[in-house]
Design an enzyme around this catalytic site. Structure first.
Site, PDB file in Angstrom:
ATOM      1  N   LYS A   1       6.966  53.766  21.947  1.00 15.17           N
ATOM      2  CA  LYS A   1       7.666  53.202  23.128  1.00 15.17           C
ATOM      3  C   LYS A   1       9.104  53.054  22.627  1.00 15.17           C
ATOM      4  O   LYS A   1       9.614  53.579  21.510  1.00 15.17           O
ATOM      5  CB  LYS A   1       7.652  51.470  23.156  1.00 15.17           C
ATOM      6  CG  LYS A   1       8.705  50.684  24.111  1.00 15.17           C
ATOM      7  CD  LYS A   1       8.649  49.318  23.974  1.00 15.17           C
ATOM      8  CE  LYS A   1       9.795  48.876  24.973  1.00 15.17           C
ATOM      9  NZ  LYS A   1       9.661  47.270  24.835  1.00 15.17           N
TER      10      LYS A   1
ATOM     11  N   GLU B   1      17.975  36.981  26.456  1.00 17.05           N
ATOM     12  CA  GLU B   1      17.175  37.211  25.034  1.00 17.05           C
ATOM     13  C   GLU B   1      17.628  36.717  23.748  1.00 17.05           C
ATOM     14  O   GLU B   1      18.813  37.083  23.345  1.00 17.05           O
ATOM     15  CB  GLU B   1      16.771  38.719  24.996  1.00 17.05           C
ATOM     16  CG  GLU B   1      16.016  39.089  24.069  1.00 17.05           C
ATOM     17  CD  GLU B   1      15.455  40.577  23.840  1.00 17.05           C
ATOM     18  OE1 GLU B   1      15.095  40.877  22.941  1.00 17.05           O
ATOM     19  OE2 GLU B   1      15.553  41.183  24.844  1.00 17.05           O
TER      20      GLU B   1
ATOM     21  N   GLU C   1       3.860  47.360  26.889  1.00 21.90           N
ATOM     22  CA  GLU C   1       5.560  47.450  26.441  1.00 21.90           C
ATOM     23  C   GLU C   1       5.928  46.078  25.744  1.00 21.90           C
ATOM     24  O   GLU C   1       6.441  46.311  24.650  1.00 21.90           O
ATOM     25  CB  GLU C   1       6.434  47.577  27.571  1.00 21.90           C
ATOM     26  CG  GLU C   1       7.791  47.483  27.415  1.00 21.90           C
ATOM     27  CD  GLU C   1       8.872  47.418  28.654  1.00 21.90           C
ATOM     28  OE1 GLU C   1       9.909  47.073  28.505  1.00 21.90           O
ATOM     29  OE2 GLU C   1       8.204  47.825  29.704  1.00 21.90           O
TER      30      GLU C   1
ATOM     31  N   GLU D   1      14.834  49.286  37.965  1.00 23.87           N
ATOM     32  CA  GLU D   1      14.795  48.184  37.117  1.00 23.87           C
ATOM     33  C   GLU D   1      16.266  47.852  36.694  1.00 23.87           C
ATOM     34  O   GLU D   1      16.584  46.792  36.478  1.00 23.87           O
ATOM     35  CB  GLU D   1      13.612  48.308  36.240  1.00 23.87           C
ATOM     36  CG  GLU D   1      13.894  47.046  35.044  1.00 23.87           C
ATOM     37  CD  GLU D   1      12.736  47.346  34.024  1.00 23.87           C
ATOM     38  OE1 GLU D   1      13.127  47.152  32.986  1.00 23.87           O
ATOM     39  OE2 GLU D   1      11.568  47.680  34.431  1.00 23.87           O
TER      40      GLU D   1
END
Length: 476
Positions: free
Chosen positions: A227, A277, A321, A455
């Site tokens: 990733k 986050e 992911e 996105e």
């Protein structure tokens, strides 16, 4: 106070004004007294140590208070969901480096006693090994500031703090006291909208973005890379000077479920954002973190919203992911803990304009673990870098032509008893008439370039909508 409907006499008005003035002036006098007392009791032979003097004050708008401060650096922080806010200005102490962190940062808390309320506020570059570009030079590889003055709000309580580094500050006590006299002045943000934007530049453009993703997808076939998070920078130019505190005010009101951060190292230059986050939260030996990856927007209707939630929770690409982020945090943080619990089932993190997959992590740190070790062990997580870490960083350095600076780096604060850091995503760098917006997308096998472009447009939408701009769609 006169009864309702009756005119007050001049004496009553004067008494009310005098009472209000005294109620504001009293805490400043008390703070000045505490500062003088701390300086006078200082032993000049002692090593540098921090003394924090604090007084309760009436509630006020943190950003209006910060606007009235004329010294830099300035810092603003609001917690995610806990109602806490901090505005800070000036320098009592600073730990800063132009090079990759390590060195003095390891001694960041050496001047704090175990019961100290003092905090250092700041952040770090995403990749300190990469050469710093001109626009990020004011921030350093890392910069943590013990501010001279702070306004901290938690629930119904608001306190004003003056931090002293003694014996160093003893000789300038009267200058500090003179500054205290103005500390309850506020400057309300101008009653006007932000200036109109006249130019937009995407770096990379859509063709470059597609090429970057094709390169990453090819790397998955031949390298250990599983990733990589590739980012875009969108440069916007306005017709007039941008007021970064006004922008911060607008952004905070539109993103209620996020951490909000603002760091202005020098006048006219500011890094700010609204991040969903958390990197980690430490309270003594207790630590919390979270894996956040996988994204969908909110729906136009209640039915659409439910469908998008179900789509995210059952998406093989997004679950894959997300799994790399969860695995990495489990491995990295586990090495620092005597106990660690990780949610193995991803759930939904719902925001005002979007949603993510989240797995929460909690543990008990080993006795000797420091905040520096936590930062360097966790950052960058695969949510902003990739997996494995070093392979992802090499791909990012090869693909991205711009310097991320503090974008996607840790931003927050460190104290003796607790600390908290958000990941500096959904963020922008303001300089004069320009703002550079940064956001990224996690790329794994199965990623579609145009979908990832969309996105990122959704992620930077909290900023662009403030200026009246809708997301830009991918164009051939």
């Amino acid at each position: 106070m006169a009864a309702p409907g009756l005119r007050r006499t001049k004496r009553e008005v004067a008494d009310e004004i005098r009472h209000e003035f005294q109620s504001l002036n009293a805490p400043l006098k008390e703070l000045s007294k505490l500062v003088r007392r701390a300086s006078e009791s200082n032993n000049s032979t002692e090593r540098d140590h921090i003394v924090s003097c604090s007084v309760p004050v009436p509630s006020m708008n943190s950003l209006d208070w910060l606007r009235a401060r004329k010294t830099t650096p300035k810092f603003y922080w609001s917690g995610r969901g806990d109602g806490s806010k901090v505005a800070a200005a000036g320098i009592a102490d600073i730990q800063r480096s132009e090079e990759e962190a390590g060195g003095s940062m390891r001694d960041l808390l050496s001047s704090l006693s175990s019961d100290s309320m003092a905090r250092y506020y700041g952040g770090m570059r995403f990749d300190a090994a990469r050469e710093t570009s001109l626009e990020w030079e004011a921030f350093g590889a890392y910069c943590f500031v013990l501010p001279r003055f702070e306004l901290r709000c938690a629930g119904e309580a608001t306190v004003l703090i003056c931090n002293l580094m003694l014996p160093r500050d003893a000789e300038q006590t009267e200058d500090i006291v003179q500054e205290i006299d103005t500390l309850l002045e506020v400057e309300v943000s101008p009653d006007e909208s932000l200036p109109t934007l006249e130019n937009r530049r995407d770096l990379p453009d859509i063709d470059g973005w597609r090429a970057n993703l094709e390169g990453a997808l090819a790397a998955f076939e031949s390298e250990p890379l599983k990733k990589v998070v590739l980012a875009r920078r969108v440069d916007l130019t306005s017709v007039g000077e941008l007021d970064p505190l006004l922008l911060m005010d607008n952004l905070a009101s539109r993103t209620p479920d996020c951490f909000h951060f603002y760091f202005e190292p020098e006048a006219g230059v500011a890094f700010l954002g609204a991040s969903p986050e958390r990197l980690y939260r430490r309270d003594k030996r207790s630590v919390k973190s979270e894996a956040v990856a996988g994204t969908r927007p909110r729906g136009e209707s209640a039915a659409d919203d439910v469908d998008l939630c179900e789509e995210l929770l059952n998406s093989p690409k997004d679950l894959s992911e997300h799994a790399y982020v969860r695995l990495s945090i489990k491995e990295k943080l586990g090495s620092l803990c005597q106990r660690l619990e990780v949610e193995e089932q991803a759930s939904e993190m719902k925001l005002a304009r979007g949603r993510h997959l989240v797995s929460r992590v909690s543990g008990t740190l080993n006795e000797t673990v420091t905040d520096t070790e936590i930062l360097w062990t966790l950052h960058p997580t695969p949510a902003v870098g990739g997996y494995p870490r070093e392979d992802a960083l090499e791909e990012i350095r090869a693909s991205e032509s711009f310097d991320r600076g503090w974008y996607a780096g840790p931003v927050g604060w460190i104290g003796a008893g607790s600390s908290e850091f958000a990941v500096g995503i959904r963020s922008g760098l303001v300089r004069g008439r320009g703002i550079s917006l940064y956001s990224g997308a996690g790329i794994v096998l199965g990623s579609v370039p145009d979908d990832e472009w969309a996105e990122i447009e959704q992620k930077i939408g909290d900023f662009t909508r403030i200026f009246g701009l809708e997301p830009a769609h991918a164009r051939s």
